[in-house]
Design a protein around this motif. Sequence first.
Motif, short mmCIF file in Angstrom:
data_model
loop_
_atom_site.label_atom_id
_atom_site.label_comp_id
_atom_site.label_asym_id
_atom_site.label_seq_id
_atom_site.Cartn_x
_atom_site.Cartn_y
_atom_site.Cartn_z
N ASN A 186 33.58 -59.15 -36.92
CA ASN A 186 34.65 -58.15 -36.80
C ASN A 186 34.31 -56.87 -37.57
O ASN A 186 34.61 -55.76 -37.12
CB ASN A 186 35.97 -58.72 -37.31
N LEU A 187 33.67 -57.05 -38.73
CA LEU A 187 33.34 -55.89 -39.55
C LEU A 187 32.27 -55.03 -38.87
O LEU A 187 32.35 -53.79 -38.87
CB LEU A 187 32.86 -56.35 -40.94
N ARG A 188 31.30 -55.67 -38.24
CA ARG A 188 30.26 -54.90 -37.54
C ARG A 188 30.87 -54.10 -36.38
O ARG A 188 30.52 -52.94 -36.14
CB ARG A 188 29.17 -55.86 -37.02
N LYS A 189 31.78 -54.77 -35.64
CA LYS A 189 32.45 -54.07 -34.53
C LYS A 189 33.26 -52.88 -35.06
O LYS A 189 33.29 -51.80 -34.45
CB LYS A 189 33.37 -55.02 -33.78
N LEU A 190 33.93 -53.10 -36.20
CA LEU A 190 34.73 -52.03 -36.79
C LEU A 190 33.83 -50.85 -37.19
O LEU A 190 34.17 -49.68 -36.95
CB LEU A 190 35.50 -52.56 -38.01
N TRP A 191 32.68 -51.12 -37.79
CA TRP A 191 31.76 -50.05 -38.23
C TRP A 191 31.26 -49.24 -37.02
O TRP A 191 31.12 -48.01 -37.10
CB TRP A 191 30.59 -50.65 -39.00
N ASN A 192 30.99 -49.94 -35.93
CA ASN A 192 30.53 -49.22 -34.73
C ASN A 192 31.59 -48.23 -34.26
O ASN A 192 31.27 -47.08 -33.90
CB ASN A 192 30.22 -50.21 -33.60
N ILE A 193 32.83 -48.67 -34.25
CA ILE A 193 33.92 -47.78 -33.82
C ILE A 193 34.06 -46.62 -34.80
O ILE A 193 34.23 -45.45 -34.39
CB ILE A 193 35.24 -48.56 -33.72
N MET A 194 33.98 -46.91 -36.09
CA MET A 194 34.16 -45.88 -37.10
C MET A 194 33.05 -44.85 -37.02
O MET A 194 33.27 -43.63 -37.17
CB MET A 194 34.21 -46.50 -38.50
N GLU A 195 31.80 -45.30 -36.77
CA GLU A 195 30.66 -44.38 -36.67
C GLU A 195 30.80 -43.47 -35.45
O GLU A 195 30.48 -42.28 -35.48
CB GLU A 195 29.36 -45.18 -36.61
N LYS A 196 31.29 -44.06 -34.34
CA LYS A 196 31.50 -43.27 -33.13
C LYS A 196 32.55 -42.18 -33.36
O LYS A 196 32.50 -41.09 -32.79
CB LYS A 196 31.93 -44.15 -31.97
N GLN A 197 33.54 -42.50 -34.23
CA GLN A 197 34.60 -41.54 -34.52
C GLN A 197 34.25 -40.61 -35.68
O GLN A 197 35.04 -39.76 -36.07
CB GLN A 197 35.92 -42.27 -34.84
N GLY A 198 33.07 -40.84 -36.23
CA GLY A 198 32.61 -39.98 -37.31
C GLY A 198 33.25 -40.29 -38.65
O GLY A 198 33.25 -39.43 -39.55
N LEU A 199 33.74 -41.48 -38.77
CA LEU A 199 34.37 -41.86 -40.04
C LEU A 199 33.35 -42.46 -40.98
O LEU A 199 32.38 -43.12 -40.55
CB LEU A 199 35.48 -42.88 -39.78
N LYS A 200 33.55 -42.24 -42.25
CA LYS A 200 32.66 -42.76 -43.27
C LYS A 200 32.93 -44.25 -43.48
O LYS A 200 34.08 -44.68 -43.57
CB LYS A 200 32.87 -42.02 -44.58
N THR A 201 31.88 -45.05 -43.56
CA THR A 201 32.02 -46.49 -43.78
C THR A 201 31.38 -46.87 -45.11
O THR A 201 30.58 -46.11 -45.67
CB THR A 201 31.35 -47.30 -42.66
N SER A 202 31.69 -48.04 -45.57
CA SER A 202 31.10 -48.51 -46.83
C SER A 202 29.62 -48.82 -46.66
O SER A 202 28.86 -48.84 -47.63
CB SER A 202 31.83 -49.77 -47.31
N LYS A 203 29.21 -49.01 -45.41
CA LYS A 203 27.80 -49.29 -45.12
C LYS A 203 26.94 -48.06 -45.43
O LYS A 203 25.81 -48.18 -45.89
CB LYS A 203 27.66 -49.70 -43.66
N THR A 204 27.55 -46.90 -45.18
CA THR A 204 26.80 -45.66 -45.41
C THR A 204 27.11 -45.04 -46.76
O THR A 204 26.51 -44.09 -47.16
CB THR A 204 27.14 -44.64 -44.30
#
Length: 836
Positions: A818-836
């Motif tokens: 679920n977290l990986r799917k969430l990060w993909n959506i956030m990256e597409k929307q240009g949102l900053k994630t904890s991964k980055t």
Amino acid sequence: MIAELVSSALGLALYLNTLSADFCYDDSRAIKTNQDLLPETPWTHIFYNDFWGTLLTHSGSHKSYRPLCTLSFRLNHAIGGLNPWSYHLVNVLLHAAVTGLFTSFSKILLGDGYWTFMAGLMFASHPIHTEAVAGIVGRADVGASLFFLLSLLCYMKHCSTRGASARTWGWFLGTGLCAGCSMLWKEQGVTVLAVSAIYDVFVFHRLKMKQILPTIYKRKNLSLFLSISLLTFWGTSLLGARLYWMGNKPPSFSNSDNPAADSDSLLARTLTFFYLPTKNLWLLLCPDTLSFDWSMDAVPLLKTICDWRNLHTVAFYTGLLLLAYYGLKSPSVERECNGKFVTNGKQNANGHSCHSEVEYRNSEIKPSFPSKVENGIKNNVSQRTRLPSTENIVVLSLSLLIIPFVPATNLFFYVGFVIAERVLYIPSMGFCLLITVGARALYVKVQKRFLKSLIFYATAMLIVFYGLKTAIRNGDWQNEEMLYRSGIKVNPAKAWGNLGNVLKSQSKISEAESAYRNALYYRSNMADMLYNLGLLLQENSRFAEALHYYKLAIGSRPTLASAYLNTGIILMNQGKTEEARRTFLKCSEIPDENLKDPHAHKSSVTSCLYNLGKLYHEQGHYEDALSVYKEAIQKMPRQFAPQSLYNMMGEAYMRLSKLPEAEHWYMESLRSKTDHIPAHLTYGKLLALTGRKSEAEKFFLKAIELDPTKGNCYMHYGQFLLEEARLIEAAEMAKKAAELDSTEFDVVFNAAHMLRQASLNEAAEKYYDLAAKLRPNYPAALMNLGAILHLNGRLQKAEANYLRALRLKPDDIITQSNLRKLWNIMEKQGLKTSKT
């Protein structure tokens, strides 16, 4: 007749204010929890069980065989249930009846005058009777006294008609039957047969010690010999039957019940047992300090010869011997009779006759109450009744005072108390008679009118003081709190402990805790008090302290099953499953031998097995759970409520897919308690599973009807509706459940899940968030909250909850996905994630 009525009325009036009193003291075991009082229990059980409902032959039985008293309680229960008013009313009426009979008995000895009236009033008002009358279990003593007096009066009638009427043996039969009934009310009632024998020998026939054997063996006195022999035979038969019925074994008592009996020192036992009758006499003479309980250290042991209380013992037995000598000595030439002196055997002024020493020795035995009969027809010449002399009455008074008290002296067997005020109810008859006849003798002996008035008014004032003390003492018996507070100065350990129970029932938690600690200050090894304190702390979520006191209680009494039970429950809730399992197992292995309350013990053992089964059930060991549940069913006592146990049996079979067996136990649960909500819910689930949907819905709705405030009922019904695709109704049930049980994690979490399945995501988010707050360290709650936030577009909050869940459970595959799917959506929307 007027004296009897007035005395009875006083006995009734003094205790009328006790009718509003609640159950107190020992009433709980004898009445509230005694299964022999319930209509579903066969009434014949009363004749096999002791006063507390325990089988007489059980090693832990108190051996108090009082079936007639228990039968009276059962009748009270049948009429008014557990309303204490009717129980108190019966006690007060019995006391009034006993007072009337005692006054009639005194009239036979003292004549129809004011001294009889004095004796009756003294008995009616004596404060030592308060426990027997105001305490409901004291009915055993009052009822035994009623038949005690009836038996004695029947024997007196037998004596007066012996040799003159064929009915005399009917009166003797009445003597035996009433003596048996008295014993079946309370054990000491059988002593009336010995008192009757003393009356026959020393009062009716006026024999002295040296005259007994020569006189009885004379052929003309065969009827006396026969009467005494029959009394002896009947008394021996009653005692033998009772000993056989109770299993030919004496009861066993704890150290706190009778410390002297448990003492290793022969000297301490001897001195203390000799002193205790002295203390009992003082309570009769001067009842200034009374207590509901005299066990433990209420009367400290006499350990040395130098103890000053030994002087009381010497004075007591010296006085007793002097009184006995006075009553049994040979008659003098000048004798006092009925308040007037006669010389050389001449008849006194009021028609009563006395004999000189010479006449007495040369005469055959003549009855005190003659009824001249010729050829079976009563002579028309009326003869006046000859009253006993003062010496005769002293002998009878001493026998009434001493003989019924003998079973309480530890002479033949140890008893379960140090002092018991209600045991003095029957001996107080002898005391009241002795005081009255002593006052009368002084009154007759003195010549000055002033001294006569002084003696009379002093006796009257004694009765007034006794009555005032009784009225004050009745106030202590109005409720448990006052009763236990009044006993603190006599028995602080027991009184503070019982007071703690009362204060706890009143929700005065801090005061109750203080009372328990005060009790333990005086006696630190009281297992019951350690347990009660632990229970108080557990109920107030002070689990570590509660465990400490439970362990102390177990150390003091290793057989205290209830302490094991609560220890195991705390450990199970703390997640210490292995330690809890060992505790429950150890409890289940404790035998009920020599335990005071085996029924309560069996209930605790059954509850331990029930909780052990639940522990196995939660761990998925359903076969083990079933095995434990079956053992619990085998061990549970009659009074145990089995509905939860049967329901869990059904649950275990359900998990094992044994549906017919599961249905059987669900039905058993409902049969044992028709309004048992968990069984309605679980049986409803089974019916739904087996395709009986309409029946299932009825059971869910019935559960809600039984308790509309229970969110769990709405939750189960909501799940049923969800499975039936009735999504809107399911959502409504989910919201209702969560609102009602907003602090119950399972209810709130399941409600959120149901709302999510009904596509009501906003409402689902609200309750997932609440569930996560209820269990902030539960990974599933955080993951589900993250998922609903994810669906609702709150991506950054969703990420935070996923990460919190992974910190608690790093290897959870679903959360990682679920977290990986969430990060993909956030990256597409240009949102900053904890991964980055």
